[in-house]
Design a protein around this motif. Structure first.
Motif, PDB file in Angstrom:
ATOM      1  N   ALA A   1       0.825  -1.200   0.000  1.00  0.00           N
ATOM      2  CA  ALA A   1       0.000   0.000   0.000  1.00  0.00           C
ATOM      3  C   ALA A   1       0.863   1.255   0.000  1.00  0.00           C
TER       4      ALA A   1
ATOM      5  N   ALA B   1       3.419   2.734   2.965  1.00  0.00           N
ATOM      6  CA  ALA B   1       3.823   1.671   3.888  1.00  0.00           C
ATOM      7  C   ALA B   1       5.333   1.710   4.125  1.00  0.00           C
TER       8      ALA B   1
ATOM      9  N   VAL C   1      -0.220  -5.724   1.893  1.00  0.00           N
ATOM     10  CA  VAL C   1       0.322  -5.221   3.145  1.00  0.00           C
ATOM     11  C   VAL C   1       0.188  -3.706   3.200  1.00  0.00           C
ATOM     12  N   ALA C   2       0.015  -3.190   4.412  1.00  0.00           N
ATOM     13  CA  ALA C   2      -0.153  -1.749   4.613  1.00  0.00           C
ATOM     14  C   ALA C   2       0.314  -1.392   6.008  1.00  0.00           C
ATOM     15  N   GLY C   3       0.612  -0.103   6.221  1.00  0.00           N
ATOM     16  CA  GLY C   3       0.893   0.392   7.553  1.00  0.00           C
ATOM     17  C   GLY C   3       2.359   0.625   7.843  1.00  0.00           C
ATOM     18  N   VAL C   4       2.604   1.115   9.069  1.00  0.00           N
ATOM     19  CA  VAL C   4       3.954   1.429   9.544  1.00  0.00           C
ATOM     20  C   VAL C   4       4.139   0.808  10.923  1.00  0.00           C
TER      21      VAL C   4
ATOM     22  N   ALA D   1       4.659  -2.239   7.975  1.00  0.00           N
ATOM     23  CA  ALA D   1       3.659  -2.902   7.132  1.00  0.00           C
ATOM     24  C   ALA D   1       3.313  -4.290   7.663  1.00  0.00           C
ATOM     25  N   LYS D   2       2.020  -4.605   7.618  1.00  0.00           N
ATOM     26  CA  LYS D   2       1.517  -5.927   7.995  1.00  0.00           C
ATOM     27  C   LYS D   2       0.516  -6.395   6.951  1.00  0.00           C
ATOM     28  N   ARG D   3       0.394  -7.706   6.826  1.00  0.00           N
ATOM     29  CA  ARG D   3      -0.564  -8.238   5.855  1.00  0.00           C
ATOM     30  C   ARG D   3      -1.992  -7.978   6.325  1.00  0.00           C
ATOM     31  N   ILE D   4      -2.813  -7.390   5.452  1.00  0.00           N
ATOM     32  CA  ILE D   4      -4.218  -7.125   5.765  1.00  0.00           C
ATOM     33  C   ILE D   4      -5.166  -7.887   4.847  1.00  0.00           C
TER      34      ILE D   4
END
Length: 214
Positions: free
Chosen positions: A154, A157, A169-172, A174-177
């Motif tokens: 994403a 990320a 994956v997304a975030g800070v 990143a994790k699999r969503i």
């Protein structure tokens, strides 16, 4: 300058391997690199020594490709992405605008004695991106890591760990969503480990925390 005919080639009007690479006059291309037929290199891009760019690949405005970086066929590296050595991108990889690939786990400008670090004072580590993967705008990929086939990172990320094939994956950090298919769309969970692509109808099976084509 890259004219309209060459831009049409980039959109698939002709087979990329049928035409020579087209390089903007303002691009900085080291004569020791190799750029495949049908590739487009846009304004202000820099491709360093011994880099290898596969056929049909697009290098956007202001992109930096480090020494010895390997980029496969039909990749798209969008404006101002920074691909530091020793990165490896397989075929069909998408790199969004402003993406950064790092190459130093513990970066320092100087040694403990105050002298400026040279290439001999640290060990470069790279990011490997497998076939068909996509990395969204402004994402940061912190080496060393591998981004799996057909996965989707994403925008924004920060990727610090290996990414599985087909993972979304997304975030800070990143994790699999979720999971994505080869078409890039999020897969629909049908239960019992079965996932379906809403675009192509392809079926995938999840087993042991990994996903593959059924």
């Amino acid at each position: 300058m890259i004219d309209q005919a060459h831009a049409d080639t980039a959109r698939g009007a002709s087979r990329p391997e049928e035409v020579p690479a087209q390089i903007a006059a303002s691009a900085d291309i080291d004569p020791r690199c190799r750029i495949g037929a049908g590739s487009l290199v846009w304004h202000l891009a820099q491709v360093r020594e011994f880099a290898q760019i596969g056929s049909g690949t697009i290098i956007g405005r202001g992109v930096y490709i480090g020494p010895g970086v390997i980029v496969g066929r039909n990749c798209k590296i969008q404006n101002y992405a920074l691909v530091y050595e020793p990165a490896l991108l397989e075929n069909g990889v998408f790199v969004g605008p402003g993406v950064v690939f790092t190459n130093d786990v513990f970066p320092r400008a100087i040694n403990v004695d105050g002298s400026r670090k040279s290439n001999d004072d640290w060990e470069a580590v790279g990011v490997t991106v497998r076939t068909g993967a996509s990395i969204g705008a402004r994402a940061v990929c912190v080496a060393p890591l591998t981004i799996g086939r057909w996965s989707l990172i994403a925008a924004g990320a920060v990727v610090t760990k290996d990414v599985q094939d087909y993972a979304l994956v997304a975030g800070v950090p990143a994790k699999r969503i979720g999971w994505v298919g080869r078409a890039g769309a999020a897969l629909r969970d049908e239960g019992d480990g079965v996932f379906v692509c809403p675009v192509t109808g392809e079926k995938y099976l999840e087993s042991g925390g990994a996903l593959g084509l059924a």
